[in-house]
Design an enzyme around this catalytic site. Structure first.
Site, short mmCIF file in Angstrom:
data_model
loop_
_atom_site.label_atom_id
_atom_site.label_comp_id
_atom_site.label_asym_id
_atom_site.label_seq_id
_atom_site.Cartn_x
_atom_site.Cartn_y
_atom_site.Cartn_z
N VAL A 10 -0.05 1.89 5.12
CA VAL A 10 0.64 2.66 4.09
C VAL A 10 -0.05 2.36 2.77
O VAL A 10 -0.44 1.22 2.50
CB VAL A 10 2.15 2.31 4.02
N SER A 11 -0.21 3.39 1.96
CA SER A 11 -1.10 3.26 0.80
C SER A 11 -0.42 2.77 -0.47
O SER A 11 -1.07 2.61 -1.48
CB SER A 11 -1.78 4.60 0.51
N SER A 12 0.88 2.56 -0.45
CA SER A 12 1.54 2.00 -1.63
C SER A 12 2.81 1.28 -1.22
O SER A 12 3.31 1.45 -0.11
CB SER A 12 1.89 3.12 -2.63
N GLN A 39 -1.16 -1.65 1.26
CA GLN A 39 -2.03 -1.86 0.11
C GLN A 39 -2.18 -0.59 -0.69
O GLN A 39 -1.96 0.51 -0.19
CB GLN A 39 -3.43 -2.32 0.58
#
Length: 204
Positions: A10-12, A39
């Site tokens: 997951v990007s955030s 991250q």
């Protein structure tokens, strides 16, 4: 038959991995073999992915929910695909795209078709991210044109600011003393004092 792994990214911090986790549970990927990176997409720091690369060996299988979890752009997705399938010699299965399953079609034609599909999907994924960024930028610009303010609202002017400003201007108070009297940080007081002084000059 090698080991089975799953990779989730997951990007955030605001995103959750529930959807990807449910997909891995559905195909019975062992929980101890799940590698999850939470991250920022900007930094793209993936410690768990690096650990997965150290763990896998020839004949293992890695499940990934969608192709854009493998890299942040067209070039990186292709590089990681090559690293895993050609150098590490592990199998990859992209759950959202059954054609991208290296366990099937291992003959020349199957590999050729998979490479074509991978290249197209990687390009589409990168292009969509670029379009999203452009739409966001256009939306922000349009909102600013309508007067929408972003970020923290400015601190209100203290009631005693004019009095303190005059004392500071006459050098009866230092910047530190004036800021303390107004209950403001020194830099904030100085910025407000400069703006206030310019406003007074404009009125003259």
């Amino acid at each position: 038959m090698g080991n089975i792994y799953g990779y989730i990214r997951v990007s955030s911090k605001d995103q959750r991995e529930d959807r990807q986790q449910a997909a891995m549970d559905h195909i019975h990927v062992p929980r101890q073999n799940l590698y999850i990176d939470r991250q920022s997409g900007k930094d793209f720091c993936r410690p768990m992915y690096c650990r997965l690369l150290e763990q896998v060996k020839e004949g293992d299988l890695i499940y990934i929910k969608s192709i854009d979890r493998l890299g942040r752009n067209y070039k990186e997705i292709l590089e990681q695909w090559r690293l895993l399938t050609k150098e590490k010699r592990v199998d990859l299965c992209i759950l959202d795209m059954p054609l991208l399953d290296t366990r099937t079609g291992k003959d020349l034609m199957g590999t050729f078709l998979a490479d074509i599909v991978l290249a197209v999907l990687s390009y589409v994924a990168e292009n969509e991210r670029a379009n999203i960024r452009q739409r966001q930028a256009e939306g922000i610009a349009a909102a600013r044109a309508r007067g929408v303010q972003f970020g923290r609202p400015p601190r209100p002017m203290p009631e005693n600011f004019q009095e303190i400003y005059e004392k500071w201007k006459r050098k009866e108070l230092s910047v530190a003393e004036a800021a303390r009297e107004c209950g403001l940080p020194q830099t904030t007081f100085y910025d407000k004092a400069r703006a206030y002084g310019k406003a007074l000059e404009a009125e003259m």
